[in-house]
Motif scaffolding. Structure first.
Motif, PDB file in Angstrom:
ATOM      1  N   MET A   1       0.849  -1.195   0.000  1.00  0.00           N
ATOM      2  CA  MET A   1       0.000   0.000   0.000  1.00  0.00           C
ATOM      3  C   MET A   1       0.876   1.233   0.000  1.00  0.00           C
ATOM      4  N   ILE A   2       0.270   2.378  -0.306  1.00  0.00           N
ATOM      5  CA  ILE A   2       0.926   3.677  -0.235  1.00  0.00           C
ATOM      6  C   ILE A   2       0.041   4.580   0.608  1.00  0.00           C
ATOM      7  N   ILE A   3       0.607   5.147   1.671  1.00  0.00           N
ATOM      8  CA  ILE A   3      -0.144   6.015   2.575  1.00  0.00           C
ATOM      9  C   ILE A   3       0.241   7.453   2.282  1.00  0.00           C
ATOM     10  N   PRO A   4      -0.609   8.226   1.597  1.00  0.00           N
ATOM     11  CA  PRO A   4      -0.286   9.620   1.296  1.00  0.00           C
ATOM     12  C   PRO A   4      -0.811  10.536   2.397  1.00  0.00           C
ATOM     13  N   GLY A   5      -0.363  11.769   2.379  1.00  0.00           N
ATOM     14  CA  GLY A   5      -0.868  12.743   3.331  1.00  0.00           C
ATOM     15  C   GLY A   5       0.046  13.928   3.455  1.00  0.00           C
ATOM     16  N   ALA A   6      -0.491  15.012   4.000  1.00  0.00           N
ATOM     17  CA  ALA A   6       0.307  16.209   4.195  1.00  0.00           C
ATOM     18  C   ALA A   6       1.320  16.035   5.316  1.00  0.00           C
ATOM     19  N   LYS A   7       1.040  15.120   6.256  1.00  0.00           N
ATOM     20  CA  LYS A   7       1.939  14.875   7.368  1.00  0.00           C
ATOM     21  C   LYS A   7       2.118  13.379   7.549  1.00  0.00           C
ATOM     22  N   MET A   8       3.065  12.995   8.393  1.00  0.00           N
ATOM     23  CA  MET A   8       3.270  11.593   8.689  1.00  0.00           C
ATOM     24  C   MET A   8       2.037  11.023   9.393  1.00  0.00           C
ATOM     25  N   PRO A   9       1.701   9.745   9.179  1.00  0.00           N
ATOM     26  CA  PRO A   9       0.441   9.196   9.703  1.00  0.00           C
ATOM     27  C   PRO A   9       0.406   9.074  11.214  1.00  0.00           C
ATOM     28  N   GLY A  10       1.557   8.939  11.873  1.00  0.00           N
ATOM     29  CA  GLY A  10       1.546   8.807  13.326  1.00  0.00           C
ATOM     30  C   GLY A  10       0.841   7.529  13.761  1.00  0.00           C
ATOM     31  N   ASN A  11       0.045   7.618  14.823  1.00  0.00           N
ATOM     32  CA  ASN A  11      -0.682   6.451  15.315  1.00  0.00           C
ATOM     33  C   ASN A  11      -1.671   5.910  14.298  1.00  0.00           C
ATOM     34  N   ASN A  12      -2.161   6.781  13.406  1.00  0.00           N
ATOM     35  CA  ASN A  12      -3.179   6.373  12.447  1.00  0.00           C
ATOM     36  C   ASN A  12      -2.650   5.426  11.380  1.00  0.00           C
ATOM     37  N   ILE A  13      -1.362   5.138  11.395  1.00  0.00           N
ATOM     38  CA  ILE A  13      -0.847   4.161  10.440  1.00  0.00           C
ATOM     39  C   ILE A  13      -1.474   2.795  10.692  1.00  0.00           C
ATOM     40  N   ASP A  14      -1.908   2.541  11.933  1.00  0.00           N
ATOM     41  CA  ASP A  14      -2.569   1.269  12.236  1.00  0.00           C
ATOM     42  C   ASP A  14      -3.894   1.136  11.508  1.00  0.00           C
ATOM     43  N   VAL A  15      -4.559   2.248  11.244  1.00  0.00           N
ATOM     44  CA  VAL A  15      -5.824   2.206  10.504  1.00  0.00           C
ATOM     45  C   VAL A  15      -5.584   1.737   9.075  1.00  0.00           C
ATOM     46  N   TYR A  16      -4.526   2.238   8.463  1.00  0.00           N
ATOM     47  CA  TYR A  16      -4.190   1.832   7.104  1.00  0.00           C
ATOM     48  C   TYR A  16      -3.702   0.388   7.050  1.00  0.00           C
ATOM     49  N   LEU A  17      -3.066  -0.073   8.115  1.00  0.00           N
ATOM     50  CA  LEU A  17      -2.507  -1.428   8.134  1.00  0.00           C
ATOM     51  C   LEU A  17      -3.544  -2.497   8.458  1.00  0.00           C
ATOM     52  N   GLN A  18      -4.747  -2.118   8.854  1.00  0.00           N
ATOM     53  CA  GLN A  18      -5.759  -3.106   9.240  1.00  0.00           C
ATOM     54  C   GLN A  18      -6.069  -4.127   8.145  1.00  0.00           C
ATOM     55  N   PRO A  19      -6.298  -3.721   6.887  1.00  0.00           N
ATOM     56  CA  PRO A  19      -6.556  -4.735   5.846  1.00  0.00           C
ATOM     57  C   PRO A  19      -5.397  -5.710   5.668  1.00  0.00           C
ATOM     58  N   LEU A  20      -4.160  -5.211   5.767  1.00  0.00           N
ATOM     59  CA  LEU A  20      -3.003  -6.088   5.636  1.00  0.00           C
ATOM     60  C   LEU A  20      -2.932  -7.077   6.793  1.00  0.00           C
ATOM     61  N   ILE A  21      -3.198  -6.616   8.001  1.00  0.00           N
ATOM     62  CA  ILE A  21      -3.170  -7.496   9.169  1.00  0.00           C
ATOM     63  C   ILE A  21      -4.245  -8.567   9.052  1.00  0.00           C
ATOM     64  N   GLU A  22      -5.418  -8.208   8.541  1.00  0.00           N
ATOM     65  CA  GLU A  22      -6.487  -9.194   8.366  1.00  0.00           C
ATOM     66  C   GLU A  22      -6.089 -10.261   7.337  1.00  0.00           C
ATOM     67  N   GLU A  23      -5.416  -9.844   6.276  1.00  0.00           N
ATOM     68  CA  GLU A  23      -4.953 -10.818   5.284  1.00  0.00           C
ATOM     69  C   GLU A  23      -3.875 -11.736   5.862  1.00  0.00           C
ATOM     70  N   LEU A  24      -2.998 -11.171   6.689  1.00  0.00           N
ATOM     71  CA  LEU A  24      -1.961 -11.988   7.319  1.00  0.00           C
ATOM     72  C   LEU A  24      -2.565 -13.009   8.280  1.00  0.00           C
ATOM     73  N   LYS A  25      -3.610 -12.605   9.003  1.00  0.00           N
ATOM     74  CA  LYS A  25      -4.272 -13.553   9.902  1.00  0.00           C
ATOM     75  C   LYS A  25      -4.982 -14.646   9.108  1.00  0.00           C
ATOM     76  N   GLU A  26      -5.546 -14.275   7.956  1.00  0.00           N
ATOM     77  CA  GLU A  26      -6.182 -15.279   7.098  1.00  0.00           C
ATOM     78  C   GLU A  26      -5.148 -16.259   6.544  1.00  0.00           C
ATOM     79  N   LEU A  27      -3.985 -15.745   6.172  1.00  0.00           N
ATOM     80  CA  LEU A  27      -2.935 -16.617   5.649  1.00  0.00           C
ATOM     81  C   LEU A  27      -2.360 -17.531   6.726  1.00  0.00           C
TER      82      LEU A  27
END
Length: 251
Positions: free
Chosen positions: A73-99
């Motif tokens: 994925m690519i996380i764009p934005g005017a600033k660094m995501p900070g704690n909210n990077i976990d929101v973007y990583l949720q779909p990836l974590i769900e796929e890893l748990k499925e795998l």
């Protein structure tokens, strides 16, 4: 270490999940992420965070080639995501748990047959500031070292106001001349052993009282964002900013 296969983390994972090792087709992944300015101008306030997966099943001289990397994925934005990077990583974590739990039917092109594929995330790769974003440890304060944790040897510079970190020669072997050198460091003799690596249970105990609300911060009545709690020199309660989303993985 010539290859991650030689690392302690890899060997520990194999000892805990020996059934995973029996099938060499199971995929081991590393996750790398960091922010950069795509416009190349430092005055432009913009940050892009690509999240890249590295498959270690390839040959050692191929797994780090650009053609082998997976742009998750690519996380764009005017600033660094900070704690909210976990929101973007949720779909990836769900796929890893499925795998890991449900597995995936995959085609073995060489034998022209289907097999059950599993995958596991071994570790993350980042610079020090990116490490703070991924795991939620405050790397800009007096306890910046996550390994030393709350026992980090630091002091604030009198005139510069920045944190200075000492005690690095505690990692030297016993009897090393640097341990007894007062003048070259902070005027103290270093007799401490290297810090012990925290176990997962000790980390979870520290994260017990962390409560984070993700998403954009609400605007205050004066149009300014509310400031968070400042960490004082004798306060260690605010070093963890979140419970990392990688704790949702079952391994």
């Amino acid at each position: 270490m010539r290859h991650p296969r030689d690392s302690e983390a890899w060997e520990t994972f194999d000892s805990l999940h020996d059934w995973f090792v029996k099938d060499p087709r199971n995929v081991r992944l590393g996750l790398g992420s960091d922010g950069f300015n795509p416009f190349g101008a430092m005055r432009t306030n913009y940050s892009v965070w690509p999240v890249v997966l590295i498959p270690y099943n390839r040959l050692p001289w191929e797994c780090m080639k650009p053609t082998s990397l997976i742009l998750s994925m690519i996380i764009p934005g005017a600033k660094m995501p900070g704690n909210n990077i976990d929101v973007y990583l949720q779909p990836l974590i769900e796929e890893l748990k499925e795998l890991w739990h449900d597995r995936v039917q995959t085609l073995n092109r060489f034998k022209n047959e289907m097999f059950t594929l599993r995958a596991a995330l071994m570790w993350t790769i980042s610079d020090f500031s990116g490490l703070g974003t991924l795991i939620g440890w405050d790397v800009h304060s007096k306890c910046a070292c996550p390994t030393c944790n709350f026992n980090t040897d630091s002091c604030r510079l009198k005139h510069g106001g920045k944190w200075c970190f000492m005690g690095g020669h505690r990692f030297s072997e016993r009897g090393h001349k640097f341990r007894l050198s007062r003048a070259k460091f902070n005027g103290k003799v270093e007799l401490r052993d290297p810090p012990t690596i925290l176990t997962w249970s000790e980390i979870l105990e520290q994260l017990g009282g962390i409560n984070v609300s993700f998403g954009k911060e609400l605007q205050s009545s004066k149009g300014k964002r509310p400031r968070g709690k400042n960490v004082e020199e004798d306060d260690e309660s605010g070093m963890w900013r979140k419970k990392c989303i990688f704790f949702d993985l079952p391994y």
